[in-house]
Design a protein around this motif. Structure first.
Motif, short mmCIF file in Angstrom:
data_model
loop_
_atom_site.label_atom_id
_atom_site.label_comp_id
_atom_site.label_asym_id
_atom_site.label_seq_id
_atom_site.Cartn_x
_atom_site.Cartn_y
_atom_site.Cartn_z
N ALA A 139 0.87 -1.19 0.00
CA ALA A 139 0.00 0.00 0.00
C ALA A 139 0.90 1.22 0.00
O ALA A 139 1.61 1.48 0.97
CB ALA A 139 -0.92 0.00 1.21
N LYS A 140 0.87 1.92 -1.12
CA LYS A 140 1.75 3.06 -1.32
C LYS A 140 0.88 4.24 -1.67
O LYS A 140 -0.02 4.12 -2.50
CB LYS A 140 2.66 2.73 -2.52
CG LYS A 140 4.04 3.23 -2.39
CD LYS A 140 4.89 2.73 -3.53
CE LYS A 140 6.03 3.72 -3.69
NZ LYS A 140 7.08 3.26 -4.52
N CYS A 141 1.12 5.36 -1.03
CA CYS A 141 0.32 6.54 -1.37
C CYS A 141 1.12 7.43 -2.32
O CYS A 141 2.13 8.01 -1.93
CB CYS A 141 -0.05 7.31 -0.10
SG CYS A 141 -1.08 8.73 -0.47
N PHE A 142 0.69 7.47 -3.57
CA PHE A 142 1.35 8.36 -4.53
C PHE A 142 1.11 9.81 -4.09
O PHE A 142 0.00 10.14 -3.66
CB PHE A 142 0.77 8.16 -5.93
CG PHE A 142 1.14 6.85 -6.56
CD1 PHE A 142 2.44 6.61 -6.97
CD2 PHE A 142 0.19 5.86 -6.77
CE1 PHE A 142 2.79 5.41 -7.57
CE2 PHE A 142 0.53 4.65 -7.37
CZ PHE A 142 1.84 4.42 -7.77
N ASP A 143 2.12 10.66 -4.26
CA ASP A 143 1.98 12.07 -3.88
C ASP A 143 0.73 12.69 -4.49
O ASP A 143 0.02 13.46 -3.84
CB ASP A 143 3.20 12.87 -4.33
CG ASP A 143 4.36 12.65 -3.36
OD1 ASP A 143 4.11 12.14 -2.25
OD2 ASP A 143 5.52 12.96 -3.73
N ALA A 144 0.48 12.34 -5.75
CA ALA A 144 -0.65 12.95 -6.47
C ALA A 144 -2.00 12.54 -5.88
O ALA A 144 -3.02 13.16 -6.15
CB ALA A 144 -0.60 12.56 -7.94
N LEU A 145 -2.01 11.47 -5.07
CA LEU A 145 -3.29 10.99 -4.53
C LEU A 145 -3.49 11.31 -3.05
O LEU A 145 -4.45 10.83 -2.43
CB LEU A 145 -3.41 9.48 -4.74
CG LEU A 145 -3.63 9.03 -6.18
CD1 LEU A 145 -3.89 7.54 -6.23
CD2 LEU A 145 -4.79 9.78 -6.81
N VAL A 146 -2.57 12.08 -2.50
CA VAL A 146 -2.67 12.41 -1.08
C VAL A 146 -4.07 12.94 -0.74
O VAL A 146 -4.65 12.58 0.28
CB VAL A 146 -1.56 13.42 -0.69
CG1 VAL A 146 -1.84 14.07 0.62
CG2 VAL A 146 -0.21 12.71 -0.65
N GLU A 147 -4.61 13.74 -1.64
CA GLU A 147 -5.93 14.35 -1.37
C GLU A 147 -7.07 13.36 -1.59
O GLU A 147 -8.20 13.60 -1.15
CB GLU A 147 -6.14 15.58 -2.27
CG GLU A 147 -5.12 16.69 -2.09
CD GLU A 147 -5.19 17.37 -0.72
OE1 GLU A 147 -6.28 17.33 -0.11
OE2 GLU A 147 -4.16 17.92 -0.26
N MET B 27 -7.63 2.35 1.65
CA MET B 27 -8.12 3.73 1.69
C MET B 27 -7.02 4.72 2.05
O MET B 27 -7.17 5.92 1.90
CB MET B 27 -9.31 3.87 2.65
CG MET B 27 -10.64 3.58 1.99
SD MET B 27 -10.77 4.08 0.24
CE MET B 27 -10.85 5.86 0.40
N LEU B 28 -5.88 4.21 2.54
CA LEU B 28 -4.75 5.10 2.79
C LEU B 28 -4.15 5.55 1.46
O LEU B 28 -3.52 6.59 1.36
CB LEU B 28 -3.67 4.37 3.61
CG LEU B 28 -4.14 3.70 4.90
CD1 LEU B 28 -3.01 2.87 5.49
CD2 LEU B 28 -4.60 4.75 5.90
N THR B 29 -4.35 4.73 0.43
CA THR B 29 -3.74 5.05 -0.88
C THR B 29 -4.71 5.82 -1.76
O THR B 29 -4.36 6.20 -2.86
CB THR B 29 -3.37 3.76 -1.63
OG1 THR B 29 -4.58 3.12 -2.08
CG2 THR B 29 -2.61 2.80 -0.75
N GLY B 30 -5.93 6.00 -1.33
CA GLY B 30 -6.90 6.76 -2.12
C GLY B 30 -8.06 5.92 -2.58
O GLY B 30 -9.19 6.38 -2.63
N SER B 31 -7.81 4.66 -2.96
CA SER B 31 -8.91 3.82 -3.45
C SER B 31 -8.52 2.36 -3.48
O SER B 31 -7.35 2.02 -3.71
CB SER B 31 -9.28 4.26 -4.87
OG SER B 31 -10.08 3.28 -5.49
N LEU B 32 -9.51 1.52 -3.30
CA LEU B 32 -9.30 0.07 -3.44
C LEU B 32 -8.88 -0.24 -4.87
O LEU B 32 -8.23 -1.25 -5.13
CB LEU B 32 -10.63 -0.62 -3.08
CG LEU B 32 -10.66 -2.13 -2.86
CD1 LEU B 32 -9.58 -2.59 -1.92
CD2 LEU B 32 -12.03 -2.56 -2.34
N GLY B 33 -9.21 0.63 -5.79
CA GLY B 33 -8.83 0.46 -7.20
C GLY B 33 -7.36 0.70 -7.46
O GLY B 33 -6.92 0.67 -8.61
#
Ligand code: NAD
Ligand code: IPM
Ligand code: MN
Length: 370
Positions: free
Chosen positions: A110-118, A259-265
């Motif tokens: 589970a990685k949060c891309f910078d662009a998806l922080v929001e 959900m930490l990464t923005g989406s299950l997708g």
């Protein structure tokens, strides 16, 4: 082009075939632009296999998976098949693949891309820079333990039984995968169970501790109750590096981590077996963490990135094509940076559907390869 890189592609049900279509385009791109080719065999799994063969996984398909050694799966299940008897349910097809290929270690990064922080439902400072790896035990525990079943116990009462069971070797082999991954990352393993209420949890904690003492003393090891782990995942997820846990806790904690990464997708996964002592090869299955998403299937709006990134995990873990995997991951990151978003990712300057996301990814791949 002919190739010895064999792959069994099982798109499955619901959005499975929709997102897999975009992987096919990436495979064609790799052939044309990188001269890296795959022998792809396609077959049915889940509800679509049940509709054709009366079983969620035909024996022939199971044999092909074992012969191929590498499977890429979309998703299985859906309301159409929800009331089938247990052994016919679409999910049984996937569980049979995992069990017979002996894929005991399920890696769910589970990685949060910078662009998806929001895009995350959590505050930006909680998820920015997040990079954790959940290692879920996949062939044991309550998913497969005996006894199991539903029985009549008289007076109109029925009883449903499942059994949580783990053995020493089952715990040690998955823990070893976690320790070895940690050595290449942040050097920390958090092992999660319920040793406060379950004997299998006590055994889990003891065996992980023993293995750590014997072979991985250089890695920082911490134990945590799984319920606290769920809370910590949404409170301060960056405290984790590698999390190792059982089949059921891992299922639940990885959906939470999505959900930490923005989406299950966005969440890919790799399921690995033991390395063959002669060849070093491992059986492997790659699939997104999400399911068949019946609520959006057929609408052409599913996010294909989890499946595309599962393919990139296949390049990394099954074919030793790390540079090509990096290229795909970088292209995905660039697409998100440019503001392209499927509906599940909210906002963004350019709302696209499944194929629109595929188009944007291929364009970025072209740029990177130019
Ligand atoms: P789900 O993952 O299919 O969907 C949960 C939610 O996430 C839905 O609102 C869905 O629209 C959304 N979502 C999931 N993937 C998405 C994507 N790529 N893009 C955009 N949105 C996405 O979980 P569910 O609804 O609990 O289960 C539906 C079916 O899928 C069930 O039959 C279940 O057993 C099965 N399932 C299969 C797998 C698998 O094949 N590995 C995994 C989980 C669930
Ligand atoms: C997953 C899914 C599966 C599981 C189901 C579909 C069998 O939820 O891969 O996370 O519970 O393992
Ligand atoms: Mn799940």
């Amino acid at each position: 082009m002919a190739s010895n890189r064999t792959m069994l592609m099982l798109p499955g049900d619901g959005i499975g075939p929709e997102v897999m279509g975009e992987v096919r385009r990436v495979i064609d791109w790799m052939d044309k632009r990188r001269h890296v080719s795959f022998d792809v065999k396609e077959d049915l799994v889940g509800g679509s296999a049940f509709d054709k063969h009366g079983t969620p996984l035909a024996d022939k398909t199971m044999q092909d998976a074992l012969d191929c050694g590498v499977v890429l799966l979309g998703a299985v299940g859906g309301p159409k098949w929800d009331n089938l008897p247990f052994d016919k349910k679409p999910e049984r097809g996937l569980l049979r693949l995992r069990k017979e290929m002996q894929l005991f270690a399920n890696l769910r990064p589970a990685k949060c891309f910078d662009a998806l922080v929001e895009a995350s439902s959590l505050k930006p400072e909680i998820v920015r820079g997040l990079d954790i790896m959940i290692v879920r035990e996949l062939t044991g525990g309550v998913y497969f333990g005996e006894p199991r079943g539903i029985s009549d116990i008289g007076n109109g009462e029925r009883r449903g039984v499942n059994t949580q069971v783990y053995t020493t070797s089952e715990i040690r082999r998955v823990a070893a995968v976690a320790f070895e991954l940690a050595q290449k990352r942040g050097n920390k393993v958090t092992s999660l169970e319920k040793a406060n209420v379950m004997e299998s949890g006590v055994l889990w904690r003891e065996e992980v501790t023993k293995l750590h003492q014997e072979k991985y003393k250089d890695v920082q090891l911490e134990h945590m109750y799984a319920d606290n782990g769920a809370m910590q995942l949404v409170r301060a997820p960056k405290q984790f590096d590698v999390m190792v846990t059982d089949n059921l806790f891992g299922d639940i904690l990885s959906d939470a981590a999505a959900m930490l990464t923005g989406s299950l997708g966005m969440l890919p996964s790799a399921s690995l077996g033991a390395a063959d002592p002669a060849t070093g090869r491992r059986m492997a299955l790659f699939e997104p963490v999400h399911g068949s998403a019946p609520d959006i299937s057929g609408k052409g709006i599913a996010n294909p990135l989890a499946t595309i990134q599962s393919f990139s995990m296949a390049l990394r873990y099954a074919y030793d094509l790390g540079a090509d995997a990096d290229l795909i991951d970088q292209a995905a990151e660039n697409v998100l940076k440019s503001g392209v978003r499927t509906a599940d990712l909210g906002g963004g300057s350019a709302k696209v559907g499944t194929t629109g996301m595929g188009d944007a990814l291929l364009k970025e791949l072209d740029k990177l390869a130019a």
